[in-house]
Design a protein around this motif. Structure first.
Motif, PDB file in Angstrom:
ATOM      1  N   ARG A 168       0.798  -1.236   0.000  1.00 14.20           N
ATOM      2  CA  ARG A 168       0.000   0.000   0.000  1.00 14.20           C
ATOM      3  C   ARG A 168       0.833   1.290   0.000  1.00 14.20           C
ATOM      4  O   ARG A 168       0.293   2.370   0.233  1.00 14.20           O
ATOM      5  N   VAL A 169       2.112   1.155  -0.295  1.00 13.75           N
ATOM      6  CA  VAL A 169       2.926   2.364  -0.445  1.00 13.75           C
ATOM      7  C   VAL A 169       2.422   3.158  -1.657  1.00 13.75           C
ATOM      8  O   VAL A 169       2.399   4.387  -1.652  1.00 13.75           O
ATOM      9  N   ASP A 170       1.948   2.418  -2.667  1.00 15.46           N
ATOM     10  CA  ASP A 170       1.379   3.095  -3.846  1.00 15.46           C
ATOM     11  C   ASP A 170       0.140   3.904  -3.463  1.00 15.46           C
ATOM     12  O   ASP A 170      -0.115   4.976  -4.005  1.00 15.46           O
ATOM     13  N   GLU A 171      -0.603   3.386  -2.484  1.00 17.39           N
ATOM     14  CA  GLU A 171      -1.811   4.101  -2.068  1.00 17.39           C
ATOM     15  C   GLU A 171      -1.449   5.404  -1.336  1.00 17.39           C
ATOM     16  O   GLU A 171      -2.122   6.419  -1.491  1.00 17.39           O
ATOM     17  N   VAL A 172      -0.396   5.330  -0.546  1.00 19.28           N
ATOM     18  CA  VAL A 172       0.063   6.546   0.140  1.00 19.28           C
ATOM     19  C   VAL A 172       0.442   7.595  -0.909  1.00 19.28           C
ATOM     20  O   VAL A 172       0.072   8.769  -0.801  1.00 19.28           O
ATOM     21  N   TRP A 173       1.151   7.142  -1.922  1.00 19.19           N
ATOM     22  CA  TRP A 173       1.563   8.084  -2.978  1.00 19.19           C
ATOM     23  C   TRP A 173       0.337   8.658  -3.705  1.00 19.19           C
ATOM     24  O   TRP A 173       0.295   9.853  -4.018  1.00 19.19           O
ATOM     25  N   ALA A 174      -0.651   7.813  -3.916  1.00 14.29           N
ATOM     26  CA  ALA A 174      -1.877   8.294  -4.573  1.00 14.29           C
ATOM     27  C   ALA A 174      -2.503   9.413  -3.744  1.00 14.29           C
ATOM     28  O   ALA A 174      -3.011  10.403  -4.291  1.00 14.29           O
ATOM     29  N   GLN A 175      -2.437   9.285  -2.414  1.00 17.87           N
ATOM     30  CA  GLN A 175      -3.004  10.327  -1.546  1.00 17.87           C
ATOM     31  C   GLN A 175      -2.183  11.613  -1.622  1.00 17.87           C
ATOM     32  O   GLN A 175      -2.727  12.718  -1.571  1.00 17.87           O
ATOM     33  N   VAL A 176      -0.871  11.452  -1.748  1.00 17.56           N
ATOM     34  CA  VAL A 176      -0.008  12.633  -1.908  1.00 17.56           C
ATOM     35  C   VAL A 176      -0.409  13.378  -3.182  1.00 17.56           C
ATOM     36  O   VAL A 176      -0.544  14.610  -3.193  1.00 17.56           O
ATOM     37  N   LEU A 177      -0.641  12.622  -4.247  1.00 22.40           N
ATOM     38  CA  LEU A 177      -1.025  13.259  -5.517  1.00 22.40           C
ATOM     39  C   LEU A 177      -2.421  13.871  -5.440  1.00 22.40           C
ATOM     40  O   LEU A 177      -2.699  14.894  -6.066  1.00 22.40           O
ATOM     41  N   MET A 178      -3.294  13.234  -4.638  1.00 22.55           N
ATOM     42  CA  MET A 178      -4.628  13.814  -4.424  1.00 22.55           C
ATOM     43  C   MET A 178      -4.518  15.184  -3.762  1.00 22.55           C
ATOM     44  O   MET A 178      -5.223  16.126  -4.120  1.00 22.55           O
ATOM     45  N   HIS A 179      -3.623  15.244  -2.757  1.00 21.45           N
ATOM     46  CA  HIS A 179      -3.431  16.519  -2.073  1.00 21.45           C
ATOM     47  C   HIS A 179      -2.927  17.571  -3.054  1.00 21.45           C
ATOM     48  O   HIS A 179      -3.355  18.726  -3.036  1.00 21.45           O
ATOM     49  N   ARG A 180      -2.040  17.136  -3.936  1.00 21.50           N
ATOM     50  CA  ARG A 180      -1.493  18.041  -4.951  1.00 21.50           C
ATOM     51  C   ARG A 180      -2.590  18.527  -5.897  1.00 21.50           C
ATOM     52  O   ARG A 180      -2.650  19.713  -6.235  1.00 21.50           O
ATOM     53  N   ASP A 181      -3.440  17.601  -6.297  1.00 21.26           N
ATOM     54  CA  ASP A 181      -4.587  17.960  -7.145  1.00 21.26           C
ATOM     55  C   ASP A 181      -5.477  18.974  -6.446  1.00 21.26           C
ATOM     56  O   ASP A 181      -5.974  19.913  -7.052  1.00 21.26           O
ATOM     57  N   HIS A 182      -5.676  18.722  -5.162  1.00 22.94           N
ATOM     58  CA  HIS A 182      -6.521  19.611  -4.369  1.00 22.94           C
ATOM     59  C   HIS A 182      -5.949  21.028  -4.370  1.00 22.94           C
ATOM     60  O   HIS A 182      -6.701  22.002  -4.482  1.00 22.94           O
ATOM     61  N   LEU A 183      -4.632  21.140  -4.252  1.00 23.08           N
ATOM     62  CA  LEU A 183      -4.006  22.472  -4.279  1.00 23.08           C
ATOM     63  C   LEU A 183      -4.220  23.131  -5.637  1.00 23.08           C
ATOM     64  O   LEU A 183      -4.507  24.323  -5.725  1.00 23.08           O
ATOM     65  N   GLY A 184      -4.082  22.350  -6.686  1.00 27.76           N
ATOM     66  CA  GLY A 184      -4.194  22.900  -8.033  1.00 27.76           C
ATOM     67  C   GLY A 184      -2.955  23.715  -8.377  1.00 27.76           C
ATOM     68  O   GLY A 184      -2.143  24.031  -7.504  1.00 27.76           O
ATOM     69  N   ALA A 185      -2.810  24.062  -9.644  1.00 28.41           N
ATOM     70  CA  ALA A 185      -1.609  24.789 -10.086  1.00 28.41           C
ATOM     71  C   ALA A 185      -1.503  26.147  -9.387  1.00 28.41           C
ATOM     72  O   ALA A 185      -0.429  26.537  -8.912  1.00 28.41           O
ATOM     73  N   ASP A 186      -2.621  26.856  -9.299  1.00 32.46           N
ATOM     74  CA  ASP A 186      -2.595  28.181  -8.668  1.00 32.46           C
ATOM     75  C   ASP A 186      -2.325  28.081  -7.175  1.00 32.46           C
ATOM     76  O   ASP A 186      -1.551  28.857  -6.612  1.00 32.46           O
ATOM     77  N   GLY A 187      -2.996  27.113  -6.539  1.00 35.13           N
ATOM     78  CA  GLY A 187      -2.807  26.918  -5.101  1.00 35.13           C
ATOM     79  C   GLY A 187      -1.363  26.570  -4.780  1.00 35.13           C
ATOM     80  O   GLY A 187      -0.793  27.066  -3.806  1.00 35.13           O
ATOM     81  N   LEU A 188      -0.770  25.742  -5.620  1.00 35.95           N
ATOM     82  CA  LEU A 188       0.621  25.356  -5.412  1.00 35.95           C
ATOM     83  C   LEU A 188       1.539  26.562  -5.576  1.00 35.95           C
ATOM     84  O   LEU A 188       2.434  26.797  -4.754  1.00 35.95           O
ATOM     85  N   ALA A 189       1.295  27.332  -6.628  1.00 40.13           N
ATOM     86  CA  ALA A 189       2.127  28.525  -6.863  1.00 40.13           C
ATOM     87  C   ALA A 189       2.001  29.486  -5.679  1.00 40.13           C
ATOM     88  O   ALA A 189       2.994  30.055  -5.209  1.00 40.13           O
ATOM     89  N   HIS A 190       0.783  29.638  -5.174  1.00 44.58           N
ATOM     90  CA  HIS A 190       0.541  30.523  -4.045  1.00 44.58           C
ATOM     91  C   HIS A 190       1.259  30.008  -2.798  1.00 44.58           C
ATOM     92  O   HIS A 190       1.938  30.768  -2.088  1.00 44.58           O
TER      93      HIS A 190
END
Ligand SMILES: Nc1nc2c(ncn2[C@@H]2O[C@H](COP(=O)(O)OP(=O)(O)OP(=O)(O)O)[C@@H](O)[C@H]2O)c(=O)[nH]1
Ligand SMILES: [Mg+2]
Length: 330
Positions: A246-268
């Motif tokens: 389930r290490v892949d699942e942890v990574w999937a959650q990391v990417l979900m968080h990134r998606d949640h931020l979005g490009a603008d949120g990340l830049a901010h």
């Protein structure tokens, strides 16, 4: 070493150049600072044209399995074609000058991989200094085409907050210890974690796996109390870094968080981090100047004696020192 040569070597992804460039930006020697500044400025210019690398902080108490987890995760990521850099922020190195984190023995497969680069924690200085070195090492790795950077840090003192301030997503690893798992976790962590994983949930040990699932559920409940109706509810999952389960699942959650931020949120988020970093640099520099101030040096023994003898109060003593500092010529 010329900056132009370093840049060429980095763009070509030469490991020896990366190691050199990181040593340069970690250096506190005045003769390196000018070159380091020039290099970092050039890197910052290039960074604006690149897709931002995925920066993840990985924290947890000593022995929770951070390095082992990174070995597994790094294996997955390199197999998927990513270039993975691993850095460490080690609060114990601040005190002792030795570094225990990011040890290559727990990451033997990853450290031998051509698309992975592991750098142990710089082994001296203040936490701020170590953090600055790490932030800048991150810039070097990214210039060399590393699209994932993992920063390992022990869950001690201020180091987690420091690392959370340098990454996009903060992953907290914990263990299932029935009964005390909540008390064992500093409350502050629940406030800064973006993803939580209960580690050592090995599939070949069903009892332990079950324990981990219960702990994850309890933690998710505690998080709701701490974070209320925040926009992002940090997911709590279970995994086993040692077996890779389930290490892949942890990574999937990391990417979900990134998606949640979005490009603008990340830049901010990154812009805000740069602002905080700027002030941290200023405070660091002021601290250094205070330490080396000729004016302060001239009066500090007298002020100390007067204060200890009760002839000066603390505010008056502080005024004296600051006046002495202001009288310096820079
Ligand atoms: N059973 C089990 N053991 C694990 C797992 N992950 C790590 N370990 C063991 O836990 C011990 C500590 O692992 P590390 O990866 O060095 O832990 P760490 O968090 O990096 O430790 P520090 O860098 O010292 O803070 C080692 O003996 C690992 O083999 C896991 O998923 N399951
Ligand atoms: Mg470790």
């Amino acid at each position: 070493m010329r900056v132009a040569d370093l840049l060429d070597g980095l763009r070509a992804g030469h490991r020896a150049t990366m190691a050199r460039a990181i040593t340069l930006v970690e250096s506190t020697a005045p003769r390196h600072r000018e070159t380091a500044r020039e290099l970092l400025l050039a890197l910052a210019g290039e960074a604006t044209t690149r897709t931002p690398a995925v920066r993840v902080g990985i924290s947890g108490v000593p022995g929770v399995g951070k390095s082992t987890f990174i070995e597994s995760l790094g294996g997955l990521l390199t197999a998927a074609g990513h270039k993975v850099g691993v850095l460490a922020v080690d609060p114990s190195s601040v005190r002792t000058g030795g570094s225990v984190l990011g040890d290559k023995t727990r990451m033997s497969t990853l450290s031998a991989h051509p698309n992975a680069f592991i750098r142990p924690s710089p082994s001296a200085g203040t936490l701020g200094g170590v953090a600055r070195a790490t932030t800048q090492a991150m810039a070097v790795l990214e210039a060399a085409g590393y699209d994932v950077v993992l920063v390992e840090t022990v869950g001690v003192g201020q180091s987690e907050v420091t690392v959370a301030g340098m990454v996009d997503t903060f992953l907290f690893l914990t263990l299932a210890r029935t009964g005390d798992q909540l008390q064992g976790i500093k409350k502050g962590i629940l406030e800064i974690a973006d993803v939580i994983a209960v580690n050592k949930a090995d599939p070949d040990d069903p009892a332990r796996e079950q324990e981990a699932r219960v702990a994850a559920r309890d933690l998710a409940g505690a998080l709701r109390l701490v974070r209320g109706h925040a926009e992002w509810a940090p997911p709590v999952v279970t995994c086993s870094g040692l077996t890779g389960a389930r290490v892949d699942e942890v990574w999937a959650q990391v990417l979900m968080h990134r998606d949640h931020l979005g490009a603008d949120g990340l830049a901010h988020k990154r812009a805000e981090q740069q602002l905080d970093f700027t002030w941290a640099l200023v405070r660091d520099e002021l601290d250094q100047r205070l330490r080396h101030s000729a004016g302060v040096k001239a009066v500090r023994a007298d002020v100390r004696a007067a204060l200890l003898a009760g002839e000066l109060t603390a505010p008056l003593a502080a005024d004296r020192l600051l006046e002495a500092y202001d009288s310096d010529e820079w």
